[in-house]
Scaffold this motif. Sequence first.
Motif, short mmCIF file in Angstrom:
data_model
loop_
_atom_site.label_atom_id
_atom_site.label_comp_id
_atom_site.label_asym_id
_atom_site.label_seq_id
_atom_site.Cartn_x
_atom_site.Cartn_y
_atom_site.Cartn_z
N THR A 392 22.31 51.76 43.35
CA THR A 392 23.02 52.39 42.23
C THR A 392 24.42 51.81 42.07
O THR A 392 24.90 51.62 40.95
N HIS A 393 25.07 51.49 43.19
CA HIS A 393 26.41 50.91 43.11
C HIS A 393 26.36 49.52 42.50
O HIS A 393 27.18 49.16 41.64
N GLU A 394 25.40 48.72 42.93
CA GLU A 394 25.30 47.35 42.42
C GLU A 394 24.89 47.32 40.95
O GLU A 394 25.28 46.41 40.21
N LEU A 395 24.11 48.31 40.50
CA LEU A 395 23.69 48.34 39.10
C LEU A 395 24.85 48.64 38.15
O LEU A 395 24.82 48.26 36.98
N ARG A 396 25.85 49.33 38.65
CA ARG A 396 26.95 49.74 37.78
C ARG A 396 27.77 48.55 37.27
O ARG A 396 28.26 48.58 36.13
N THR A 397 27.92 47.54 38.09
CA THR A 397 28.75 46.40 37.66
C THR A 397 28.14 45.67 36.46
O THR A 397 28.83 45.47 35.44
N PRO A 398 26.87 45.23 36.51
CA PRO A 398 26.32 44.61 35.30
C PRO A 398 26.17 45.59 34.14
O PRO A 398 26.28 45.19 32.97
N ILE A 684 38.78 50.33 42.76
CA ILE A 684 38.81 50.82 44.14
C ILE A 684 38.22 49.82 45.12
O ILE A 684 38.79 49.51 46.16
N HIS A 685 37.04 49.29 44.78
CA HIS A 685 36.33 48.39 45.72
C HIS A 685 36.70 46.94 45.42
O HIS A 685 36.25 46.34 44.45
N MET A 686 37.55 46.38 46.27
CA MET A 686 38.01 44.99 46.11
C MET A 686 38.06 44.32 47.48
O MET A 686 38.21 45.00 48.50
N PRO A 687 37.94 43.00 47.51
CA PRO A 687 38.13 42.30 48.79
C PRO A 687 39.59 42.42 49.23
O PRO A 687 40.49 42.59 48.41
N GLY A 688 39.82 42.32 50.53
CA GLY A 688 41.18 42.51 51.04
C GLY A 688 41.48 43.99 51.14
O GLY A 688 40.65 44.78 51.57
N ILE A 689 42.66 44.39 50.72
CA ILE A 689 42.98 45.82 50.78
C ILE A 689 42.32 46.52 49.59
O ILE A 689 42.21 45.97 48.49
N SER A 690 41.87 47.74 49.81
CA SER A 690 41.17 48.49 48.77
C SER A 690 42.14 49.04 47.75
O SER A 690 43.37 49.02 47.95
N GLY A 691 41.60 49.58 46.67
CA GLY A 691 42.44 50.20 45.64
C GLY A 691 43.18 51.40 46.17
O GLY A 691 44.32 51.68 45.76
N GLU A 692 42.54 52.14 47.09
CA GLU A 692 43.21 53.31 47.67
C GLU A 692 44.47 52.88 48.42
O GLU A 692 45.54 53.49 48.28
N GLU A 693 44.33 51.85 49.27
CA GLU A 693 45.47 51.39 50.06
C GLU A 693 46.56 50.82 49.15
O GLU A 693 47.77 51.05 49.38
N LEU A 710 39.56 53.20 38.62
CA LEU A 710 38.31 52.77 37.98
C LEU A 710 37.36 52.35 39.09
O LEU A 710 37.65 51.44 39.85
N THR A 711 36.22 53.03 39.22
CA THR A 711 35.34 52.73 40.35
C THR A 711 33.89 52.92 40.00
O THR A 711 33.53 53.85 39.29
N VAL A 731 38.12 57.43 36.66
CA VAL A 731 37.10 57.12 35.65
C VAL A 731 36.03 56.28 36.33
O VAL A 731 36.35 55.26 36.96
N THR A 732 34.78 56.73 36.25
CA THR A 732 33.70 56.01 36.92
C THR A 732 33.11 54.96 35.99
O THR A 732 32.90 55.21 34.81
N LYS A 733 32.87 53.78 36.54
CA LYS A 733 32.28 52.66 35.78
C LYS A 733 30.75 52.71 35.91
O LYS A 733 30.25 53.00 37.01
N PRO A 734 30.05 52.39 34.84
CA PRO A 734 30.54 52.13 33.47
C PRO A 734 30.89 53.45 32.78
O PRO A 734 30.30 54.47 33.06
N PHE A 735 31.86 53.38 31.86
CA PHE A 735 32.35 54.60 31.22
C PHE A 735 32.19 54.48 29.71
O PHE A 735 32.08 53.39 29.14
N LYS A 736 32.19 55.64 29.07
CA LYS A 736 32.19 55.66 27.60
C LYS A 736 33.59 55.32 27.10
O LYS A 736 34.57 55.84 27.64
#
Length: 757
Positions: A392-398, A684-693, A710-711, A731-736
């Motif tokens: 479900t997480h991987e489907l959200r990006t495309p 939020i989910h990025m390589p290196g430091i996360s969006g939270e940090e 945006l996550t 806001v959760t991706k994908p969003f309206k």
Amino acid sequence: MFQDSGFNSIAYKEKVRLISGFSLNIYLRKVLFLLCILCCTQAVIAQSDESSTSEVKAIFDRFSQYRHQNKVDKAIEAMDEATNIAEKNEDTKLLVDTYHQLARLFIEEGDIEGALGYYAQSGQYLKEMSYPYAEAFQLYLDAAFRFQEGNNFQALKSLQEARKISNNRNLGNNILLLEAYIYTNITNYDDAIKNLHALIVNADDKERAFLATKANLQLSRISVTLNDYEEGIIHSKAALELALKYGFAKETKIAYEQLSEIYADQENYSESLFYTQKLGSIKDSIFNLEKLMLESNIADKTQLEHLQSEMNKLQAQNEELSESKNRSEITAILTSAFLTIISLLAVSLFRNNQIKLKTNDLLYTKNKELELARDAAVSAMEAKTNFLSTVTHELRTPLYAVTGLTHLLLEENPADHQKEHLKSLKFSGEYLLNFINDILQINKIDADKLEPLNIEFKLHKVLEDVVESLQQNAHERQTKLVLDYDSKIPNQLLGDPIKLSQIFMNLVGNALKFTKNGKVEVIAKMLTKEDNQVKLYFEVRDNGIGISEDQQLSIFDSFEQGSVQINREYGGTGLGLTIVKSLLGLFGSTIHLESELGHGSSFFFELDLEYETKISETINFELDEGEFQFKGLHILIVEDNKINQVITKKMLTKKEITCDIANNGNEAIDLAKENHYDAILMDIHMPGISGEEATRQIRKFNLEIPIIALTAISLDDSLDSFYEAGCNDVVTKPFKPEIFYQKIGENIFRSRMQGSV
């Protein structure tokens, strides 16, 4: 003559004197001889007694060693030897001591019935003798039985009485240990810890290491209960070191179990796995079924032998009574009958023990099978949960690219024939998004990852937004969708508006799906209002196709829609009502259903919510999208995916918003320091430091700028952690697109309005 007579008299006296001296000499020799024999006999008897005492002490030492090492069969055999010596020497005190040790051993092994047998026998002997140590030990055993039954305060009373009768050091230390267990049961941790620390440094000449091991294990349990995991690890490792050194098998197993659980609670899974593997390596060798059966057989045999011994004594007494002329025949008959009953009971006990052994064997085997099946099921569930979360997480990006590009194309005035295709594509993307959201929601519920928020919100706005967002669906179904809202409900409530919105979106969406040319009502009423708490009644009512009684039984189960025909005609996943039921469970509420085929359905529930009495209800910071002045805003986009960067930037450009792009968290921190932005859109989910940090670092030098997360939210993500990091909204991706613009406007302009107020 007188001279003769005189001579003869003198000779006679001398002769008598000589004879008397000789007789006295013989007499003295005899007396000395008898004294020598007596002394030698006493020396032999004393030597025999000393030898017997030494032998008994050696047996009790062996018993203690076997008991500590969990060699129950050998410990019982050692006490059997002591019992034989006691019976041979008619030593009642020794017999009572052996019964006491066996009773304690059986209590430790969980055989309360067997322990009670020895406890009762020793009690009978103590009635006929004065033996303070044994009387104190009897009270100690009484406390142990009461502790097993959960009568903690009665157990403490028995221990206090035992302490008054005897000051034996070893018994005193065992009383301290049992007291510590009882204090722990009644949450008197201070006294328990005091006793246990005393045992760690005890100077007991019999059980010093064993008592220290037990004390460390209990201190570890108390530390974990008090959330002091580091202290728990220290005491468990201390207990483990002693247990391994002295071969305390059961305590070694317990120490491994405690360390494995503590490290698992701390999410240190490598250490937890290490001690779990250690535990597995000793279980089969020390605690196998054959050993348990052998110990049970020896215990039963010993009990039967002791019972037979008691029967023999009764038989001997019976024979004595039969020989006595003062006993009547009726007494002999009654005694014989009593012995017969005892014999039958002994046979019954033996048979019952055999049946118990076979039953335990069967139960052990079945339990093993069930444990294996359970472990397999848990592993399968975890694998399924992780797989669905990843998918479900991987489907959200495309899917974000699909929905975003579709929106942009529709904004560029496409030809009419293209517009129809794009609308179909948009509908398909939104349908797929809803399906993914449902799957993720169910996945989170199954994994116990959902927790309700407790934040301020306006219930009326939540329900209005739900109704407004579904008005288009209602229009397409030619159905009237209305909100009946009780004005008595306080304006500001404390709760979880997101989950409440999900509940009503599912209920109202479900009602609209099965209602055509009809009416759907959303009802909110206040039932009671006390102090700072209100009880609210909610209902979603429709006059659609209704639900049969048979279908109502399973309608709340996952993937259930009543029938195959309904699924084919109306579509959907069948997860909506399952999600509603689970979400309401988080609030301690239950969904109810009333329905009749052809006459519609009614879903209703009650909720207890707190309301804030101190918040002013006159100030309103809510704004409509039309009131937002986006032109001239400058925003920072933090996103590592190139396609998402392009789509987000184009969506902002449509509203005449300028932006900078940061490819990761470190770039975002640097740009936020060097430039002024009206808001930050933080992935939020990025390589290196996360969006939270990255958010935490930005908050150290800028507390005012609105940060919107945006996550493509996953199973392990928690909205609480986003807000704790410093995000203003999520806001959760994908969003309206309309939600995207609404969130940006609200967070930028609300902060400005609040500042001006």
